[in-house]
Design a protein around this motif. Structure first.
Motif, short mmCIF file in Angstrom:
data_model
loop_
_atom_site.label_atom_id
_atom_site.label_comp_id
_atom_site.label_asym_id
_atom_site.label_seq_id
_atom_site.Cartn_x
_atom_site.Cartn_y
_atom_site.Cartn_z
N ASP A 231 46.66 44.44 35.59
CA ASP A 231 46.64 44.69 34.14
C ASP A 231 45.61 43.76 33.47
O ASP A 231 45.97 42.92 32.65
CB ASP A 231 48.05 44.48 33.53
N ASP B 259 43.54 38.58 36.06
CA ASP B 259 43.44 39.81 36.87
C ASP B 259 41.99 40.11 37.22
O ASP B 259 41.68 40.56 38.33
CB ASP B 259 44.00 41.02 36.10
N ASN C 132 49.36 43.02 30.12
CA ASN C 132 48.76 42.00 29.24
C ASN C 132 48.29 42.63 27.93
O ASN C 132 48.40 42.02 26.86
CB ASN C 132 47.57 41.34 29.94
N VAL D 205 49.78 42.53 40.62
CA VAL D 205 49.66 41.32 39.80
C VAL D 205 49.88 41.62 38.31
O VAL D 205 49.45 40.86 37.45
CB VAL D 205 48.30 40.62 40.04
N GLY D 206 50.55 42.71 38.05
CA GLY D 206 50.97 43.04 36.69
C GLY D 206 52.43 43.43 36.70
O GLY D 206 53.11 43.28 37.73
N ASP E 181 46.78 35.35 39.26
CA ASP E 181 46.57 36.59 40.03
C ASP E 181 45.59 36.38 41.18
O ASP E 181 45.78 36.96 42.26
CB ASP E 181 46.09 37.71 39.09
CA CA Z 1 48.21 40.11 35.59
#
Ligand code: CA
Ligand code: BDR
Length: 316
Positions: free
Chosen positions: A17, A22, A44, A127-128, A242
């Protein structure tokens, strides 16, 4: 530092995200892994921004990885962004070129289901918020068994960053996270326990800038913005959460982890979004525990992870 040949580089699909960190994770995954695809998710900032930011990062870095747009909303939770950290459009105030790249599809969930079954030894790094991954698991409950690994940046055994006990990616879609932790064990949780130990600041931004490439300048601009926000909040440097999760996949020997039952709290008035981690000795033998075991990452060789992050951003 990395000497991996192409055949050793782990194949990665990055669900993200973007988001400042990221974007650095995309650069890191492309440098140390074989970045096959990028899927985007609301988090985000909204999905239009995170998707634009994934595309523009791929464009600046000259990546061939496909980009697929994913979920625009959490499963149930109201949308909560992190624009106060990442800026209104997600990449701070960084000056960006005109976007020339286009999406491969607007169906990240179908892409995740297909790619997991069609590519051997694939590592999914999320990673979101876990909305896309939960939706993919709902469509294909066996999905995780077709992956080499599922690694998430999210959660923490101890503490939080949005609330005293909840980390942003889990808190932003707790129902999705609960599905993933319940149904896709064992995953690797790269949470705040470790990411708060991998801190970058002005020194690393200068190292990036001195490389003098467009990618390194872009990364330095992102880091400078993140570092400035962190200083406003009284922190001395910025965690690149991330990118750290990506390096946990590409360089696992730099990290220390252990296996524990972890479950996501979705009801608590004060604890919603908490990753409840059972660190009691022999907790997995508690009768009726029934909570899946996950690999909890505690610590890293922070200097090495920081060096690798800089290296990924400064490679030509
Ligand atoms: Ca992220
Ligand atoms: C996580 O939240 C987001 O703001 C970052 O991109 C990272 O994935 C850290 O809590």
């Amino acid at each position: 530092m990395s000497t991996a040949t192409d055949s050793q580089r782990p194949k990665i699909v990055l669900d993200c995200d973007p988001g400042l960190d990221d974007a650095l994770a995309i650069l890191t995954a492309a440098h140390f892994g074989e970045l096959i695809g990028i899927t985007t998710v609301n988090g985000n900032v909204g999905i239009e921004h995170t998707t634009h930011n994934a595309l523009i990062t791929a464009q600046i870095a000259g990546l061939s990885a496909e980009v697929h747009r994913g979920a625009a909303l959490p499963l149930i939770a109201p949308t909560m962004d992190a624009a106060r950290v990442h800026g209104a459009t997600g990449l701070g105030d960084v000056k960006l070129p005109e976007l020339r790249r286009s999406l491969a599809s607007d169906d990240a969930v179908t892409y995740l289901c297909d790619i997991a079954r069609s590519v051997d030894d694939l590592n999914l790094v999320a990673v979101g918020p876990l909305t896309n991954v939960a939706l993919a698991l709902r469509r294909d409950p066996d999905l995780h068994n077709h992956l080499a690994s599922l690694t998430i940046m999210g959660g923490a055994a101890h503490g939080g960053n949005v609330t005293p006990v909840a980390e942003f990616n889990i808190w932003a879609d707790p129902e999705a996270a609960a599905i993933v932790f319940r149904e896709a064990a064992p995953l690797t949780m790269v949470g705040l326990d470790v990411t708060h130990k991998v801190l970058l600041g002005g020194n690393e931004a200068s190292q990036m800038r001195s490389a003098g490439t467009p990618v390194a300048d872009f990364a330095a601009d992102l880091l400078d913005y993140a570092y400035a926000r962190c200083r406003e909040y009284g922190l001395e440097a910025a965690p690149m959460h991330d990118a750290t999760a990506v390096i946990a996949v590409t360089h696992p020997d730099l990290f220390h982890s252990s296996s524990h039952p972890v479950t996501v709290e979705i009801h608590g008035e004060h604890t919603r979004g908490m990753t409840v981690t059972d660190t009691r000795p022999l907790s997995n033998f508690v009768p009726g525990c029934g909570v899946p075991m996950h690999q909890v990452v505690w610590d890293a060789d922070a200097d090495a992870v920081i060096d690798l992050t800089v290296q990924a951003c400064t490679a030509s």
